[in-house]
Design a protein around this motif. Structure first.
Motif, PDB file in Angstrom:
ATOM      1  N   ASN A  33       0.843  -1.188   0.000  1.00  0.00           N
ATOM      2  CA  ASN A  33       0.000   0.000   0.000  1.00  0.00           C
ATOM      3  C   ASN A  33       0.882   1.243   0.000  1.00  0.00           C
ATOM      4  O   ASN A  33       2.118   1.141  -0.006  1.00  0.00           O
ATOM      5  CB  ASN A  33      -0.942   0.005   1.209  1.00  0.00           C
ATOM      6  CG  ASN A  33      -0.191  -0.252   2.511  1.00  0.00           C
ATOM      7  OD1 ASN A  33       0.763   0.444   2.841  1.00  0.00           O
ATOM      8  ND2 ASN A  33      -0.620  -1.280   3.249  1.00  0.00           N
ATOM      9  N   ARG A  34       0.257   2.410   0.023  1.00  0.00           N
ATOM     10  CA  ARG A  34       1.012   3.666  -0.065  1.00  0.00           C
ATOM     11  C   ARG A  34       1.894   3.889   1.162  1.00  0.00           C
ATOM     12  O   ARG A  34       3.011   4.407   1.049  1.00  0.00           O
ATOM     13  CB  ARG A  34       0.045   4.834  -0.251  1.00  0.00           C
ATOM     14  CG  ARG A  34      -0.804   4.704  -1.513  1.00  0.00           C
ATOM     15  CD  ARG A  34      -1.824   5.818  -1.599  1.00  0.00           C
ATOM     16  NE  ARG A  34      -1.183   7.065  -1.928  1.00  0.00           N
ATOM     17  CZ  ARG A  34      -1.750   8.263  -1.757  1.00  0.00           C
ATOM     18  NH1 ARG A  34      -2.962   8.349  -1.243  1.00  0.00           N
ATOM     19  NH2 ARG A  34      -1.114   9.357  -2.106  1.00  0.00           N
TER      20      ARG A  34
ATOM     21  N   SER B 286       4.278  14.996   2.045  1.00  0.00           N
ATOM     22  CA  SER B 286       3.243  14.500   1.143  1.00  0.00           C
ATOM     23  C   SER B 286       2.104  15.510   1.066  1.00  0.00           C
ATOM     24  O   SER B 286       1.640  16.008   2.097  1.00  0.00           O
ATOM     25  CB  SER B 286       2.707  13.155   1.637  1.00  0.00           C
ATOM     26  OG  SER B 286       1.643  12.706   0.819  1.00  0.00           O
TER      27      SER B 286
ATOM     28  N   ILE C 103      -1.507  10.320   4.130  1.00  0.00           N
ATOM     29  CA  ILE C 103      -1.338   8.873   3.960  1.00  0.00           C
ATOM     30  C   ILE C 103      -1.423   8.233   5.337  1.00  0.00           C
ATOM     31  O   ILE C 103      -0.568   8.457   6.201  1.00  0.00           O
ATOM     32  CB  ILE C 103       0.007   8.540   3.292  1.00  0.00           C
ATOM     33  CG1 ILE C 103       0.097   9.207   1.913  1.00  0.00           C
ATOM     34  CG2 ILE C 103       0.192   7.036   3.171  1.00  0.00           C
ATOM     35  CD1 ILE C 103       1.418   8.987   1.204  1.00  0.00           C
TER      36      ILE C 103
ATOM     37  N   LEU D 271       3.597   5.344  -5.847  1.00  0.00           N
ATOM     38  CA  LEU D 271       2.430   5.978  -5.214  1.00  0.00           C
ATOM     39  C   LEU D 271       1.271   6.132  -6.202  1.00  0.00           C
ATOM     40  O   LEU D 271       0.123   5.947  -5.832  1.00  0.00           O
ATOM     41  CB  LEU D 271       2.824   7.354  -4.668  1.00  0.00           C
ATOM     42  CG  LEU D 271       3.669   7.388  -3.382  1.00  0.00           C
ATOM     43  CD1 LEU D 271       3.903   8.836  -2.953  1.00  0.00           C
ATOM     44  CD2 LEU D 271       2.985   6.613  -2.266  1.00  0.00           C
TER      45      LEU D 271
ATOM     46  N   PHE E 145      -0.803   2.928  -6.602  1.00  0.00           N
ATOM     47  CA  PHE E 145      -1.742   2.606  -5.524  1.00  0.00           C
ATOM     48  C   PHE E 145      -2.934   3.557  -5.470  1.00  0.00           C
ATOM     49  O   PHE E 145      -3.844   3.365  -4.662  1.00  0.00           O
ATOM     50  CB  PHE E 145      -1.014   2.599  -4.170  1.00  0.00           C
ATOM     51  CG  PHE E 145      -0.206   1.368  -3.952  1.00  0.00           C
ATOM     52  CD1 PHE E 145      -0.800   0.129  -3.791  1.00  0.00           C
ATOM     53  CD2 PHE E 145       1.184   1.438  -3.920  1.00  0.00           C
ATOM     54  CE1 PHE E 145      -0.048  -1.020  -3.599  1.00  0.00           C
ATOM     55  CE2 PHE E 145       1.944   0.291  -3.719  1.00  0.00           C
ATOM     56  CZ  PHE E 145       1.323  -0.935  -3.571  1.00  0.00           C
ATOM     57  N   ARG E 146      -2.915   4.582  -6.300  1.00  0.00           N
ATOM     58  CA  ARG E 146      -4.076   5.473  -6.363  1.00  0.00           C
ATOM     59  C   ARG E 146      -5.216   4.834  -7.156  1.00  0.00           C
ATOM     60  O   ARG E 146      -6.363   5.211  -7.050  1.00  0.00           O
ATOM     61  CB  ARG E 146      -3.691   6.797  -7.048  1.00  0.00           C
ATOM     62  CG  ARG E 146      -3.006   7.787  -6.110  1.00  0.00           C
ATOM     63  CD  ARG E 146      -2.665   9.037  -6.874  1.00  0.00           C
ATOM     64  NE  ARG E 146      -2.149  10.091  -6.010  1.00  0.00           N
ATOM     65  CZ  ARG E 146      -1.696  11.246  -6.451  1.00  0.00           C
ATOM     66  NH1 ARG E 146      -1.684  11.493  -7.753  1.00  0.00           N
ATOM     67  NH2 ARG E 146      -1.250  12.149  -5.609  1.00  0.00           N
TER      68      ARG E 146
END
Length: 224
Positions: free
Chosen positions: A95-96, A120, A124, A219, A222-223
């Motif tokens: 995951n992120r 970021s 997250i 990243l 995983f979006r």
């Protein structure tokens, strides 16, 4: 009446002529042993020994340069291996949060980074660390990094107190040089060092760009 007196040549003219005829002494080898070349300490040497001394100095310089090239090659090979390991580790992320934690761990352990900071733009979940900050892209504090984020190109060097404080907080006073990796739409990665010469303007940023691309790509995946 014709003037039979030979025309005198200046030392400069003789030097110019010899440069144009480098094989001249080969035709008159006896001149080599009779020429005297001054040294810096006041003593004199034959032309052959003087040339040998020059060649030795040039050889030392070439060896020094070869040694530097060898060290650079070894360092680049090590960095390439570390980038490869980073890519493999990021690919194993679930995951992120895993991506962010993996990046921070690899930069600290494999790349021997003294201080790592990750900003970021999006929150997250699952990250509890002092090296991570969620700062929205429109936050006024990021105005100081406007040019860097717009260029999307890694930068190296010293930062002013304001930028240092935002990135490194309590340890900002010990951060003397920084490598910044801006990521459009994602955030900012900062690697700090107490050595003012570790990161400097003009140094190569290829490996920093690769790190940024790996992080951004993971990243983004995983979006979806």
């Amino acid at each position: 009446m014709i003037d039979d007196k030979p025309e005198k040549l200046s030392a400069h003219e003789v030097a110019v002529w010899l440069r144009r005829h480098p094989n001249f002494l080969g035709q008159f080898p006896d001149l080599v042993t009779s020429l005297v070349v001054p040294r810096e300490d006041g003593k004199t040497a034959s032309l052959s020994s003087y040339q040998l001394e020059i060649l030795r100095e040039k050889n030392k310089e070439l060896n020094r340069r070869l040694h530097e090239l060898g060290l650079n090659a070894q360092e680049n090979e090590k960095l390439t291996q570390n980038i490869h390991q980073l890519a493999l580790a990021i690919m194993r992320s679930q995951n992120r949060a895993d991506v962010v934690n993996t990046l921070a761990a690899c930069l600290t352990e494999d790349f021997s980074s003294e201080s790592v900071r990750i900003i970021s733009f999006e929150s997250i979940s699952g990250i509890q660390a002092d090296w991570y900050q969620h700062v929205p892209a429109d936050d006024a504090r990021l105005v100081a990094f406007k040019d860097c984020l717009a260029s999307n190109e890694p930068l190296c060097g010293r930062l002013n107190a304001e930028k240092n404080a935002l990135l490194f907080g309590d340890v900002s006073q010990y951060t003397q040089s920084v490598a910044l990796i801006p990521l459009q739409g994602i955030g900012l990665i900062a690697i700090g060092s107490a050595d003012s010469h570790r990161f400097y303007p003009g140094m190569g940023t290829l490996f920093l760009r690769w790190i940024g691309e790996l992080y951004q790509t993971a990243l983004t995946q995983f979006r979806r």
